[in-house]
Enzyme design. Structure first.
Site, PDB file in Angstrom:
ATOM      1  N   ASP A  21       0.879  -1.087  -0.065  1.00 34.95           N
ATOM      2  CA  ASP A  21       0.022  -0.077  -0.083  1.00 34.95           C
ATOM      3  C   ASP A  21       0.952   1.215   0.007  1.00 34.95           C
ATOM      4  OD1 ASP A  21      -1.622   1.944   0.489  1.00 34.95           O
ATOM      5  OD2 ASP A  21      -2.218   1.364   2.541  1.00 34.95           O
ATOM      6  N   LYS A  83       2.463  11.085  -3.398  1.00 34.54           N
ATOM      7  CA  LYS A  83       1.565  10.668  -4.044  1.00 34.54           C
ATOM      8  C   LYS A  83       0.754  11.367  -4.913  1.00 34.54           C
ATOM      9  CE  LYS A  83      -1.972   6.993  -3.317  1.00 34.54           C
ATOM     10  NZ  LYS A  83      -2.532   5.942  -2.514  1.00 34.54           N
ATOM     11  N   GLU A 175      -7.469   0.451  -4.473  1.00 36.33           N
ATOM     12  CA  GLU A 175      -7.372   0.331  -2.970  1.00 36.33           C
ATOM     13  C   GLU A 175      -8.574  -0.122  -2.320  1.00 36.33           C
ATOM     14  OE1 GLU A 175      -6.014   4.504  -2.070  1.00 36.33           O
ATOM     15  OE2 GLU A 175      -3.900   4.039  -2.741  1.00 36.33           O
ATOM     16  N   ASP A 198     -13.363   4.705   1.698  1.00 35.57           N
ATOM     17  CA  ASP A 198     -12.040   4.713   1.955  1.00 35.57           C
ATOM     18  C   ASP A 198     -11.428   6.096   1.819  1.00 35.57           C
ATOM     19  OD1 ASP A 198      -9.330   4.624   1.749  1.00 35.57           O
ATOM     20  OD2 ASP A 198      -9.009   3.589   0.277  1.00 35.57           O
TER      21      ASP A 198
END
Ligand code: AMP
Length: 607
Positions: A21, A83, A175, A198
């Site tokens: 992850d 990211k 994800e 999420d």
């Protein structure tokens, strides 16, 4: 251990596939060991490593908590939230990015002289190192997770980061899908439909999945690549600065203050009041402001509302009501906020399922997927879907969808196209992604020219095929059918010159604009038809080919089409074109018949 025994063990180990992850705030790594997916702890005994990279003046690098500790002395050399820059252009970088971003020669962002991929590669390298250290073997393959809403360039950048870290990225996994895999691990026999909500540090994703007998199918997915806990930190900071009447602050001070804003936010998940306190934040001034949970919830309310809107859209896409779901699983650090849980509970009419570790579920899911791919786990199969429709622009500026959104991947689809004008010798294929009816409202992923020998209108044959591999990476192929020559582009370059905010807005806009978009499509299609029909009708009438009793009808129908064209409204034009079509139907049939007879006569007479 004998040499031969060691060789066997290494060979077996080399089959291991890591699950990683690669998060905005934190990263984690796992592997299937003896049939069990496990997450691996770093030297500090933690299964979660901060996605922070310190880059020293001499080029040396440290990752994780070690990097964060350097923040007090060298805030400008500690990179976090990298990211957010993956697969983006410098022009797309949001204000207030925690470190200074410059533009590279190709327009891509650079931080401390490195590309986002290179910095992410340092985090991945650290994950690989932790895993190899824990497992005592070299591991070269990985499954890496990305937000479901990461577009092609962002996925490709993630893959490149893996390669730079010496990892073969065998799968890019969404994800929320990973979280559902983790959730479903102990429920293999059951049939269930779950929504995974999420909300992390940088991104939000909502996916609805159906699982039965170990098969996972993604039914719908929505999200926003620029919606996460970091935004809330910025809102808290702005609010505190406003209260304390502080105007400009420099980047170094901002970094310190943002860290305090996050600390206050975390504290308010458990307490009613927290004090925002940073002594000498700019060397001389200090800041001390109490913030209540009610203050935070007021700031968070529109931010949470944005996530709920996307949830409603995903439900609508999957044609489901909240009561059709068996569970709403929440993951991502920001779902620890009581206000978030409350809002999710209200929308879905049930308590959110918090059985999954918010920081670990995604890495666990990636690990499970790695286990499935390496053969270490055999009970699960995953079917993923495309988050947005893919198509090409066709004549008149219309979006022609080849692969609709929510199609299970890997997938392949194609269609045949032709030239719109006489003597045309090339066709521009614009590859589009999005939900809008008109090409201009969608997002261009790339384009290329297909050349063919000049031919009369409608004679060229160009087949266009889209193929999406299991990583969600698109290959577009166009074939000139007469020569068999193929033109192929793989859409994975970061050179996507589109403002990404438009992508996120697109899905909600497609719903908002559904009515006007459809009207525009209907008008464009009817207009193209009218522009083809009118000159043909005029020519036939001029040649006196119409019978007296049909002539009046055809003339008035043609006049009505001209009026409707000038009027610009879709439905009147469509009906006028239909009327002209039926008024000329008998005439057209007669002309075709006459042409056939003439051709037959010529053939019989041996011409
Ligand atoms: P992730 O990207 O899933 O690691 O989530 C990180 C985000 O979750 C960051 O924005 C954190 O500030 C936020 N977060 C973590 N714990 C909490 C908490 N207890 N309350 C509110 N936000 C949290």
């Amino acid at each position: 251990m004998t040499d031969s025994a060691r060789a066997v063990k290494l060979a077996a180990m080399s089959e291991m596939i890591l699950g990683i992850d690669l998060g905005t705030t934190n990263s984690a790594v796992g592997v299937v060991d003896s049939g069990f997916p496990i997450l691996l702890a770093n030297e500090e005994g933690r299964r979660i490593t901060p996605s922070a990279v310190w880059i020293g003046k001499d080029g040396s690098v440290e990752v994780g908590a070690k990097a964060l500790r350097r923040r007090a002395l060298e805030p400008e050399r500690v990179v976090t939230s990298i990211k957010r820059l993956m697969g983006r252009r410098t022009s797309e970088v949001e204000e207030n990015f925690p470190v200074q971003v410059t533009a590279g020669a190709d327009g891509s962002p650079r931080v401390l002289g490195k590309s986002p991929e290179e910095i992410s590669a340092e985090i991945l390298l650290e994950m690989k190192r932790i895993a190899e250290w824990r497992m005592g073997a070299e591991i070269t393959k990985a499954v890496i997770t990305v937000p479901a809403y990461f577009h092609d360039a962002q996925r490709a950048a993630t893959k490149r980061a893996g390669e730079l870290a010496g990892l073969e990225v065998v799968r890019i996994l969404n994800e929320p899908t990973a979280a559902a895999l983790a959730y479903g691990l102990d429920k293999l026999g059951e049939k269930a439909r779950v929504a995974v909500y999420d909300l992390g540090g940088g991104t939000f994703d909502l996916s609805i999945l159906e699982m039965q007998d170990g098969v996972f199918q993604v039914l719908a997915t929505h999200g926003d690549t620029r919606l996460g806990g970091d935004d809330l930190d910025a809102l808290i900071l702005d609010c505190v600065l406003e209260r304390a009447a502080i105007g400009e602050i420099d980047l170094a001070a901002r970094v310190r203050l943002m860290a305090e804003a996050e600390r206050v936010k975390l504290a308010l998940s458990d307490e009613e009041v927290a004090v925002f306190r940073v002594p000498f934040y700019d060397g001389s001034r200090s800041l001390e402001e109490p913030v209540t949970r009610a203050d935070l919830e007021k700031l968070a309310s529109p931010w949470i509302a944005r996530t709920l809107r996307l949830c409603r859209q995903a439900l609508a896409d999957a044609a489901l009501q909240p009561e059709d779901l068996s569970a709403v699983v929440v993951v991502g650090g920001s779902t620890r906020m009581p206000a978030v849980r409350r809002a999710v509970g209200e929308l879905f009419g049930r308590e959110p399922d918090i059985s999954q570790h918010p920081d670990e579920a995604i890495a666990l899911g990636a690990t499970i997927q790695g286990g499935v791919l390496s053969g270490a786990l055999r009970q699960m199969i995953l079917l993923d879907v495309t988050p947005l429709s893919l198509g090409i622009e066709t004549f008149g500026g219309l979006m022609n969808v080849l692969i609709p959104r929510n199609t299970t991947i890997p997938c392949k689809a194609g269609e045949m196209f032709t030239n719109a004008a006489d003597g045309q010798a090339a066709m521009r294929v614009r590859v589009l992604q999005g939900e809008r009816e008109m090409a201009k409202d969608n997002w261009e992923l790339g384009s290329f020219d297909v050349r063919f020998s000049p031919s009369p209108k409608g004679q060229a044959r160009v087949g266009v095929q889209f193929k999406i591999d299991e990583n969600g990476i698109l290959e577009a192929l166009a074939r000139d059918v007469s020569t068999g020559v193929d033109t192929v582009i793989r859409i994975e370059s970061a050179a996507v010159d589109v403002d990404d905010a438009a992508v996120e807005a697109m899905v909600s806009e497609s719903v908002e604009h559904a009515f006007t978009d459809m009207a525009e499509r209907v008008f464009t299609e009817a207009k193209m038809k009218a522009e083809e029909l009118l000159p043909a009708v005029e020519a036939v009438l001029a040649q006196g080919l119409a019978l007296d009793d049909e002539r009046g009808d055809i003339e008035s129908a043609a006049a009505a089409v001209r009026v409707a064209l000038a009027g610009g409204a879709a439905n009147p034009l469509k009906s006028a074109v239909q009327r002209l079509d039926s008024a000329t139907e008998a005439l057209a049939a007669r002309l075709v018949e006459q042409a056939l007879d003439a051709a037959l006569d010529r053939k019989l007479s041996g011409e």
